[in-house]
Design an enzyme around this catalytic site. Structure first.
Site, PDB file in Angstrom:
ATOM      1  N   ASP A   1      43.488 -34.573 -41.568  1.00 40.06           N
ATOM      2  CA  ASP A   1      44.396 -33.663 -42.271  1.00 40.06           C
ATOM      3  C   ASP A   1      44.596 -32.453 -41.349  1.00 40.06           C
ATOM      4  OD1 ASP A   1      42.169 -32.039 -42.523  1.00 40.06           O
ATOM      5  OD2 ASP A   1      42.301 -31.816 -44.701  1.00 40.06           O
TER       6      ASP A   1
ATOM      7  N   CYS B   1      38.563 -33.986 -41.482  1.00 43.94           N
ATOM      8  CA  CYS B   1      39.203 -32.915 -42.258  1.00 43.94           C
ATOM      9  C   CYS B   1      38.452 -31.646 -41.867  1.00 43.94           C
ATOM     10  CB  CYS B   1      39.194 -33.212 -43.753  1.00 43.94           C
ATOM     11  SG  CYS B   1      37.562 -33.250 -44.516  1.00 43.94           S
TER      12      CYS B   1
ATOM     13  N   THR C   1      35.900 -29.844 -43.284  1.00 44.56           N
ATOM     14  CA  THR C   1      34.439 -29.999 -43.369  1.00 44.56           C
ATOM     15  C   THR C   1      33.975 -31.419 -43.110  1.00 44.56           C
ATOM     16  OG1 THR C   1      34.616 -30.497 -45.720  1.00 44.56           O
ATOM     17  CG2 THR C   1      34.251 -28.177 -45.117  1.00 44.56           C
TER      18      THR C   1
ATOM     19  N   HIS D   1      22.280 -49.073 -38.707  1.00 40.75           N
ATOM     20  CA  HIS D   1      21.753 -49.470 -40.023  1.00 40.75           C
ATOM     21  C   HIS D   1      22.821 -49.659 -41.082  1.00 40.75           C
ATOM     22  CE1 HIS D   1      17.239 -48.213 -39.491  1.00 40.75           C
ATOM     23  NE2 HIS D   1      17.677 -49.003 -38.530  1.00 40.75           N
TER      24      HIS D   1
ATOM     25  N   HIS E   1      19.479 -55.107 -42.862  1.00 45.31           N
ATOM     26  CA  HIS E   1      20.560 -54.158 -43.139  1.00 45.31           C
ATOM     27  C   HIS E   1      21.844 -54.858 -43.591  1.00 45.31           C
ATOM     28  CE1 HIS E   1      17.963 -51.117 -41.545  1.00 45.31           C
ATOM     29  NE2 HIS E   1      17.827 -51.791 -40.412  1.00 45.31           N
TER      30      HIS E   1
HETATM   31  C1  RB5 Z   1      41.698 -28.161 -46.159  1.00 44.71           C
HETATM   32  O1  RB5 Z   1      41.853 -26.798 -46.277  1.00 44.71           O
HETATM   33  C2  RB5 Z   1      40.257 -28.570 -46.426  1.00 44.71           C
HETATM   34  O2  RB5 Z   1      39.949 -28.408 -47.767  1.00 44.71           O
HETATM   35  C3  RB5 Z   1      40.022 -29.988 -45.989  1.00 44.71           C
HETATM   36  O3  RB5 Z   1      40.326 -30.100 -44.639  1.00 44.71           O
HETATM   37  C4  RB5 Z   1      38.627 -30.516 -46.138  1.00 44.71           C
HETATM   38  O4  RB5 Z   1      37.690 -29.645 -45.582  1.00 44.71           O
HETATM   39  C5  RB5 Z   1      38.240 -30.978 -47.480  1.00 44.71           C
HETATM   40  O5  RB5 Z   1      37.135 -31.465 -47.719  1.00 44.71           O
END
Ligand code: RB5
Length: 144
Positions: free
Chosen positions: A10, A66, A68, A99, A134
């Site tokens: 994203d 993304c 995080t 695994h 596994h």
């Molecule tokens: C986008 O702002 C952010 O929420 C997304 O990239 C991600 O971190 C969501 O888990």
């Protein structure tokens, strides 16, 4: 022939995705599933679409990003047959393949530095699934 790898992010993972695409396209065939700018998008939509392309056989491994890594990880793991591992270190990335036979590696674009990201990706790509006990365990993941 180069190994084919899917890549998706994203907007929160866009910058790191572009860095990884440039870095790994010398040795791998990278299928870029987007996004192509930092314009805001919904991670469930873009990540799910890329996971479906993996399931269709277009590529056997996908790197998803993304901000995080959390949203991309949740979204990917809702697709049956996807085993997505959110990794922040090399050991976890290696074990995710050995695994868990993770077919999706998830990274947080706002969490990881570029050099560490490259090392994490390399560990995951170079590791092999150990199968054996596994294999049975990952099969248990797909029971309804
Ligand atoms: C986008 O702002 C952010 O929420 C997304 O990239 C991600 O971190 C969501 O888990």
């Amino acid at each position: 022939m180069k190994e084919v790898i899917g890549l998706v992010s994203d907007h929160g993972g866009f910058e790191l995705k572009e860095y990884l695409r440039t870095t790994f396209s010398k040795d791998f065939e990278i299928i870029d599933c987007g996004v192509n700018s930092e314009a805001s998008v919904d991670y469930p939509t873009v990540v799910r679409a890329a996971c479906l392309r993996l399931k269709s056989g277009e590529f056997p491994k996908l790197i998803a990003l993304c901000g995080t890594g959390i949203g991309a990880s949740i979204a990917a793991n809702r697709v049956k047959g996807i085993r997505a591992a959110l990794c922040h270190d090399e050991f976890t990335a290696e074990m995710a393949k050995r695994h868990n036979n993770a077919n999706v590696l998830v990274l947080g674009g706002r969490v990881l530095g570029k050099d560490l990201s490259v090392r994490i990706v390399k560990k995951w790509l170079e590791a092999n699934f150990e199968a054996g006990r596994h294999e049975n365990r990952i099969n248990l993941l797909d029971i309804e």
